[in-house]
Design a protein around this motif. Structure first.
Motif, PDB file in Angstrom:
ATOM      1  N   GLN A  21       0.846  -1.527   0.056  1.00  0.00           N
ATOM      2  CA  GLN A  21      -0.348   0.003  -0.308  1.00  0.00           C
ATOM      3  C   GLN A  21       0.959   1.727   0.240  1.00  0.00           C
ATOM      4  OE1 GLN A  21      -1.915  -0.633   3.122  1.00  0.00           O
ATOM      5  NE2 GLN A  21      -3.682  -2.234   2.177  1.00  0.00           N
ATOM      6  N   ILE A  22       1.576   1.186   0.887  1.00  0.00           N
ATOM      7  CA  ILE A  22       3.068   2.328   0.903  1.00  0.00           C
ATOM      8  C   ILE A  22       3.324   2.227  -0.069  1.00  0.00           C
ATOM      9  CG2 ILE A  22       5.003   2.909   2.019  1.00  0.00           C
ATOM     10  CD1 ILE A  22       4.208   1.569   4.448  1.00  0.00           C
ATOM     11  N   ALA A  23       4.153   2.196  -1.086  1.00  0.00           N
ATOM     12  CA  ALA A  23       4.477   1.908  -2.607  1.00  0.00           C
ATOM     13  C   ALA A  23       3.272   2.306  -3.521  1.00  0.00           C
ATOM     14  CB  ALA A  23       5.125   0.741  -3.003  1.00  0.00           C
ATOM     15  N   SER A  24       2.395   2.643  -2.729  1.00  0.00           N
ATOM     16  CA  SER A  24       1.624   2.478  -4.100  1.00  0.00           C
ATOM     17  C   SER A  24       1.539   4.455  -3.834  1.00  0.00           C
ATOM     18  CB  SER A  24       0.379   2.255  -4.017  1.00  0.00           C
ATOM     19  OG  SER A  24      -0.922   2.394  -2.833  1.00  0.00           O
ATOM     20  N   GLU A  69       8.157  -1.616  -6.985  1.00  0.00           N
ATOM     21  CA  GLU A  69       6.938  -1.053  -7.416  1.00  0.00           C
ATOM     22  C   GLU A  69       6.929   0.333  -7.726  1.00  0.00           C
ATOM     23  OE1 GLU A  69       3.723  -2.255  -4.777  1.00  0.00           O
ATOM     24  OE2 GLU A  69       4.546  -4.367  -4.734  1.00  0.00           O
ATOM     25  N   ALA A  70       7.352   0.987  -7.175  1.00  0.00           N
ATOM     26  CA  ALA A  70       7.679   2.727  -7.554  1.00  0.00           C
ATOM     27  C   ALA A  70       8.553   2.915  -8.207  1.00  0.00           C
ATOM     28  CB  ALA A  70       7.588   3.567  -6.265  1.00  0.00           C
ATOM     29  N   LYS A  71       9.516   1.910  -8.235  1.00  0.00           N
ATOM     30  CA  LYS A  71      11.439   1.836  -8.381  1.00  0.00           C
ATOM     31  C   LYS A  71      11.538   4.020  -8.512  1.00  0.00           C
ATOM     32  CE  LYS A  71       9.996  -0.783 -12.381  1.00  0.00           C
ATOM     33  NZ  LYS A  71      10.645  -1.997 -12.066  1.00  0.00           N
ATOM     34  N   GLU A 106      19.173  -6.790  -2.965  1.00  0.00           N
ATOM     35  CA  GLU A 106      18.850  -6.807  -4.199  1.00  0.00           C
ATOM     36  C   GLU A 106      18.095  -5.985  -5.539  1.00  0.00           C
ATOM     37  OE1 GLU A 106      18.317 -10.992  -6.186  1.00  0.00           O
ATOM     38  OE2 GLU A 106      18.706 -11.106  -4.512  1.00  0.00           O
ATOM     39  N   ALA A 107      16.838  -5.521  -4.964  1.00  0.00           N
ATOM     40  CA  ALA A 107      15.955  -5.107  -5.679  1.00  0.00           C
ATOM     41  C   ALA A 107      16.490  -3.975  -5.701  1.00  0.00           C
ATOM     42  CB  ALA A 107      14.268  -4.900  -4.759  1.00  0.00           C
ATOM     43  N   LEU A 108      16.978  -3.160  -4.924  1.00  0.00           N
ATOM     44  CA  LEU A 108      17.826  -1.174  -5.282  1.00  0.00           C
ATOM     45  C   LEU A 108      18.893  -1.617  -6.129  1.00  0.00           C
ATOM     46  CD1 LEU A 108      18.792  -0.210  -2.253  1.00  0.00           C
ATOM     47  CD2 LEU A 108      17.112   0.350  -3.677  1.00  0.00           C
ATOM     48  N   ALA A 109      19.496  -2.716  -6.623  1.00  0.00           N
ATOM     49  CA  ALA A 109      20.574  -3.761  -7.236  1.00  0.00           C
ATOM     50  C   ALA A 109      20.388  -3.351  -8.851  1.00  0.00           C
ATOM     51  CB  ALA A 109      21.792  -4.088  -6.914  1.00  0.00           C
ATOM     52  N   ARG A 110      18.861  -4.218  -9.092  1.00  0.00           N
ATOM     53  CA  ARG A 110      18.260  -4.072  -9.824  1.00  0.00           C
ATOM     54  C   ARG A 110      17.769  -2.807 -11.106  1.00  0.00           C
ATOM     55  NH1 ARG A 110      18.786  -8.765 -11.568  1.00  0.00           N
ATOM     56  NH2 ARG A 110      19.161 -11.296  -9.560  1.00  0.00           N
ATOM     57  N   THR A 111      16.852  -1.563  -9.720  1.00  0.00           N
ATOM     58  CA  THR A 111      16.177  -0.695 -10.029  1.00  0.00           C
ATOM     59  C   THR A 111      16.394   0.635 -10.173  1.00  0.00           C
ATOM     60  OG1 THR A 111      14.903  -0.962  -8.341  1.00  0.00           O
ATOM     61  CG2 THR A 111      13.750  -1.842  -9.259  1.00  0.00           C
ATOM     62  N   MET A 112      17.969   0.132  -9.790  1.00  0.00           N
ATOM     63  CA  MET A 112      18.177   1.974  -9.257  1.00  0.00           C
ATOM     64  C   MET A 112      19.196   2.715 -10.387  1.00  0.00           C
ATOM     65  SD  MET A 112      21.416   1.215  -6.992  1.00  0.00           S
ATOM     66  CE  MET A 112      21.484   2.890  -6.608  1.00  0.00           C
ATOM     67  N   SER A 113      19.000   3.101 -10.482  1.00  0.00           N
ATOM     68  CA  SER A 113      20.215   4.174 -12.158  1.00  0.00           C
ATOM     69  C   SER A 113      21.007   3.473 -11.513  1.00  0.00           C
ATOM     70  CB  SER A 113      20.561   5.945 -11.848  1.00  0.00           C
ATOM     71  OG  SER A 113      20.465   6.091 -12.741  1.00  0.00           O
ATOM     72  N   ALA A 114      20.648   3.576 -13.782  1.00  0.00           N
ATOM     73  CA  ALA A 114      22.858   2.906 -14.007  1.00  0.00           C
ATOM     74  C   ALA A 114      23.587   3.558 -14.255  1.00  0.00           C
ATOM     75  CB  ALA A 114      22.742   2.949 -15.694  1.00  0.00           C
ATOM     76  N   HIS A 115      23.117   5.142 -13.640  1.00  0.00           N
ATOM     77  CA  HIS A 115      24.383   6.364 -13.088  1.00  0.00           C
ATOM     78  C   HIS A 115      24.599   6.568 -11.499  1.00  0.00           C
ATOM     79  CE1 HIS A 115      25.669   6.934 -17.352  1.00  0.00           C
ATOM     80  NE2 HIS A 115      24.519   6.276 -17.728  1.00  0.00           N
ATOM     81  N   GLY A 116      23.984   5.472 -10.699  1.00  0.00           N
ATOM     82  CA  GLY A 116      23.565   5.430  -9.153  1.00  0.00           C
ATOM     83  C   GLY A 116      24.190   5.028  -8.315  1.00  0.00           C
ATOM     84  N   LEU A 117      25.414   4.726  -9.477  1.00  0.00           N
ATOM     85  CA  LEU A 117      26.318   3.464  -8.406  1.00  0.00           C
ATOM     86  C   LEU A 117      27.459   4.401  -7.525  1.00  0.00           C
ATOM     87  CD1 LEU A 117      27.737   0.182  -7.304  1.00  0.00           C
ATOM     88  CD2 LEU A 117      29.213   1.053  -9.262  1.00  0.00           C
ATOM     89  N   TYR A 370      13.721  11.171 -12.763  1.00  0.00           N
ATOM     90  CA  TYR A 370      14.191  11.842 -11.252  1.00  0.00           C
ATOM     91  C   TYR A 370      13.597  13.197 -10.770  1.00  0.00           C
ATOM     92  CZ  TYR A 370      17.028   7.462 -11.322  1.00  0.00           C
ATOM     93  OH  TYR A 370      16.905   6.134 -11.037  1.00  0.00           O
ATOM     94  N   GLY A 371      12.223  12.974 -11.744  1.00  0.00           N
ATOM     95  CA  GLY A 371      11.305  15.082 -12.375  1.00  0.00           C
ATOM     96  C   GLY A 371      12.183  16.106 -12.846  1.00  0.00           C
TER      97      GLY A 371
END
Length: 730
Positions: A21-24, A69-71, A106-117, A370-371
């Protein structure tokens, strides 16, 4: 208003239901979590009490669910919680919390920005410290392994910081850490985008783990021809192994390490990429070049050391193209990025700069989540591209001539790289002088263009390019000039008639000869051979003439004729290699110089170029750049010759007529040569200078007169074309 309800910290299924619910709600919020919720999550993760394990588990579940879910909606907030999540991977009170923390990572590693390392890298490296619990270390290693597969570009950019830390863990006493570190090392090294190195990555990784394999790995690398641009990423993997190679007692291994350094360092375009490795590699090479017993191996080490010194010199005047955080932060603020996301956007932009993403559309796609709208992204790109992407900003040319070629390519001859990742731009009607030191690749470049072996250069169907050189094909040398040209495959393909060929030959002066255009090729002097090549090129109606020493063997009148002919070609582009400074000054309006494996173009003639680049004067001076001195062996005593004026060779009343001619080429010639003789033989093309020398040396027998040579005299005869194709036989 908080989005975190009471059930989220109950753990288990209750936490998962609440987290969904929080994610939505987070997904539909422009700013992600309310600021107070981020603090609440951080506090929950840091509370290590036994009785609050469910709370920690719930916080981990929320982060995992929001990431999935909210990526990107709350990514700028969740990346700040990575350090706390890594601590929870080793939660001593709850296996459930450990599992939830690992899943969140793992979820962060898979969904975060390709340039966020770079936003999480400090936390990851800190978690790999040996004093941390093994589960925390494994959590960081697993994150990097997953992220590398999803985002290889930014992983590659960070390898110089990551590889030394991961390498220290591959033989950790804790098996779980050792296994995770080896898996991580393999995955992050797969991000190296260098086609030369890619086939060897498994062997390099294996040698990094097991040092017994270093020698075999070095042997494999030493046999490679490097042509790709070398960046910090491949150096981060290879440099530590080369240092190990220099510690081996074997001279052969040290030599191979030096060969690899020499080859790779030539292809380093940005000296900052090599800078971190110089403090260790240079002392190792310096020691090797002093201590290795084999002179040839010492010389190889010396060459490699000089290459690294040249990179060190470039660093002194180099303008950094790495993103400066303060400069980027200022541009992010000027672009109007929302304050709550500005810091994270700054990290992403720094990565885009450092990964050399030159397309503003790619920036817009990356920052959109990212807005940052497209207009703002491009507003950000413009000043930073001007500051950091110097190669991407093309020089404006005040020239309306038709652009014939604009290509970027790499050129090698055998295992030697001659030009690397360089640009070539040619315009119709321009005359280009091609400069470069000996063995720099001038003739190879022109031959490669003519043979359609340069990537991106327009094909023959679009642009007719002809290489003009005084080359005579041996099996065709007994043909008349007309038939010799007609035998050329390009002439046949173009359907050029015998009448056209004969007219061209007469236009360049063959009408003056006894048999005109029917003269046999084998009897042509050097000057007439060049005229024959020019006539052939004229028949092909070329768009681009590639001319290798066009005035060699030509007399003054014919040099002037060539100059006037080239200046009269208003719609034909010429690239000229010549040691005749007068020709380059009078004919060329652009100079292309080969320097450090690059083609550097400038307007103006040779004098203009030398005024700006005095070093170029050495290309036209009769002295060795390496200090080599030509020494002929001292001749021995010749019986009966007591003085330097006594004849060693002579001929009297000599007349010679070539078989196809009616009139003699030389008639009633008398000459003599002694030890004191220093004779210059001058005259117009075709009057018999070479014929006279051939008669004197005995290569040709006269029909009339006598030729005598002292029986003990040793004669060396170097003909005009003796070395013309020597590079094909080296």
């Amino acid at each position: 208003m908080s989005l975190l309800n009471a059930g989220v910290f109950d753990g288990g299924d209750a936490s998962r239901t609440a987290a969904s619910q929080i994610a939505s709600q987070v997904k539909s919020s422009p700013s992600g979590f309310p600021a107070g919720d981020v603090t609440s999550l951080a506090d929950a993760l840091r509370d290590g009490a036994k009785g609050t394990a469910a709370k920690r588990e719930g916080a981990c579940v929320v982060i995992e669910t929001v990431a999935k879910e909210a990526k990107a909606a709350a990514e700028h907030q969740t990346v700040a919680l990575v350090a706390d999540l890594l601590k929870c991977c080793a939660d001593k009170h709850s296996k459930e919390t450990q599992t939830a923390a690992s899943a969140a990572m793992e979820a962060l590693a898979r969904t975060m920005s390709a340039h966020g390392l770079r936003a999480v890298l400090p936390s990851l490296l800190e978690a790999m410290d040996p004093k941390e619990k093994w589960q925390t270390m494994v959590g960081a290693l697993n994150f990097l392994a997953v992220f590398a597969q999803c985002s290889p570009m930014s992983t590659s950019e960070a390898l110089n910081d990551v590889i030394p830390v991961v390498t220290q863990m591959v033989n950790d006493s804790k098996e779980e850490v050792s296994v995770a570190a080896r898996e991580c090392l393999s995955k992050i090294c797969e991000s190296i985008d260098n086609r030369d190195v890619e086939p060897f990555i498994p062997a390099l990784v294996s040698a990094t783990i097991d040092h017994e394999e270093v020698i075999e790995c070095v042997q494999k690398l030493a046999s490679t021809t490097f042509v790709q641009t070398v960046t910090a990423a491949p150096l981060a993997l290879i440099a530590p192994l080369l240092l190990l190679g220099f510690r081996v007692r074997s001279t052969a291994t040290k030599r191979m390490c030096a060969v690899i350094i020499n080859n790779m360092s030539k292809l380093v375009e940005d000296p900052e990429d090599a800078a971190p490795f110089l403090p260790k590699l240079m002392p190792a090479l310096e020691k090797a070049k002093e201590e290795v017993t084999d002179p040839e191996a010492r010389a190889v080490c010396g060459k490699a050391f000089e290459q690294l010194q040249s990179i060190e010199e470039r660093l002194k005047t180099h303008n950094s193209v790495k993103a400066v955080p303060d400069v980027v932060a200022k541009e992010v603020a000027n672009a109007g990025v929302a304050k709550d996301k500005a810091a994270y956007v700054q990290t992403l932009v720094c990565s885009l700069v450092n990964c050399k993403v030159h397309d503003d559309d790619d920036w817009a796609d990356e920052l959109k989540a990212y807005g940052v709208d497209e207009a703002t992204a491009k507003k950000l790109f413009a000043p930073l591209a001007k500051l950091y992407f110097t190669d991407a900003i093309e020089e404006e040319e005040d020239d309306d001539a038709e652009l014939l070629c604009d290509c970027k390519f790499t050129l090698a001859y055998g295992s030697k790289v001659l030009l690397h990742n360089t640009k070539l731009k040619l315009r119709r009607g321009h005359k280009y002088g091609l400069l470069g030191g000996n063995d720099s690749g001038k003739t190879t470049l022109m031959r490669s263009i003519a043979n359609e072996q340069v990537d991106g250069f327009p094909p023959a169907s679009e642009l007719r390019t002809v290489f003009v050189e005084a080359d005579i094909i041996g099996e065709l040398s007994d043909l008349p000039c007309v038939d010799y040209i007609l035998a050329d495959p390009r002439i046949k393909k173009a359907g050029i008639t015998e009448e056209v060929v004969e007219r061209m030959l007469i236009s360049v002066g063959f009408g003056e000869m006894q048999n005109g255009a029917r003269n046999l090729v084998t009897f042509l002097s050097g000057g007439w051979r060049m005229k024959l090549a020019l006539a052939r090129a004229m028949c092909l109606n070329a768009d681009i003439l590639l001319m290798d020493e066009p005035t060699n063997h030509l007399d003054v009148m014919n040099v002037k004729w060539v100059e006037e002919y080239l200046l009269g070609l208003k719609n034909v582009t010429c690239i000229i290699v010549s040691h005749d400074t007068g020709l380059l000054d009078r004919v060329c309006n652009n100079i292309i110089a080969i320097d450090s494996l690059k083609l550097k173009q400038s307007r103006g003639n040779l004098s203009d170029y030398v005024a700006k680049n005095p070093k170029a004067r050495s290309f036209f001076e009769l002295k060795s750049s390496t200090g080599f001195v030509m020494r002929f062996p001292q001749p021995g005593f010749i019986e009966g010759v007591k003085t330097k004026t006594k004849p060693l060779m002579k001929m009297a009343g000599v007349t010679y007529t070539y078989p196809v001619n009616q009139e003699p080429t030389v008639k009633d010639v008398t000459v003599q040569v002694s030890l004191a003789s220093r004779v210059a033989c001058v005259g117009p093309n075709g009057v018999g200078k070479s014929t006279m020398i051939k008669l004197l040396t005995g290569e040709v027998v006269p029909q009339e007169g006598t030729v005598w040579k002292h029986p003990n005299a040793r004669v060396a005869y170097v003909a005009q074309h003796a070395f013309h194709h020597i590079e094909q036989h080296l």
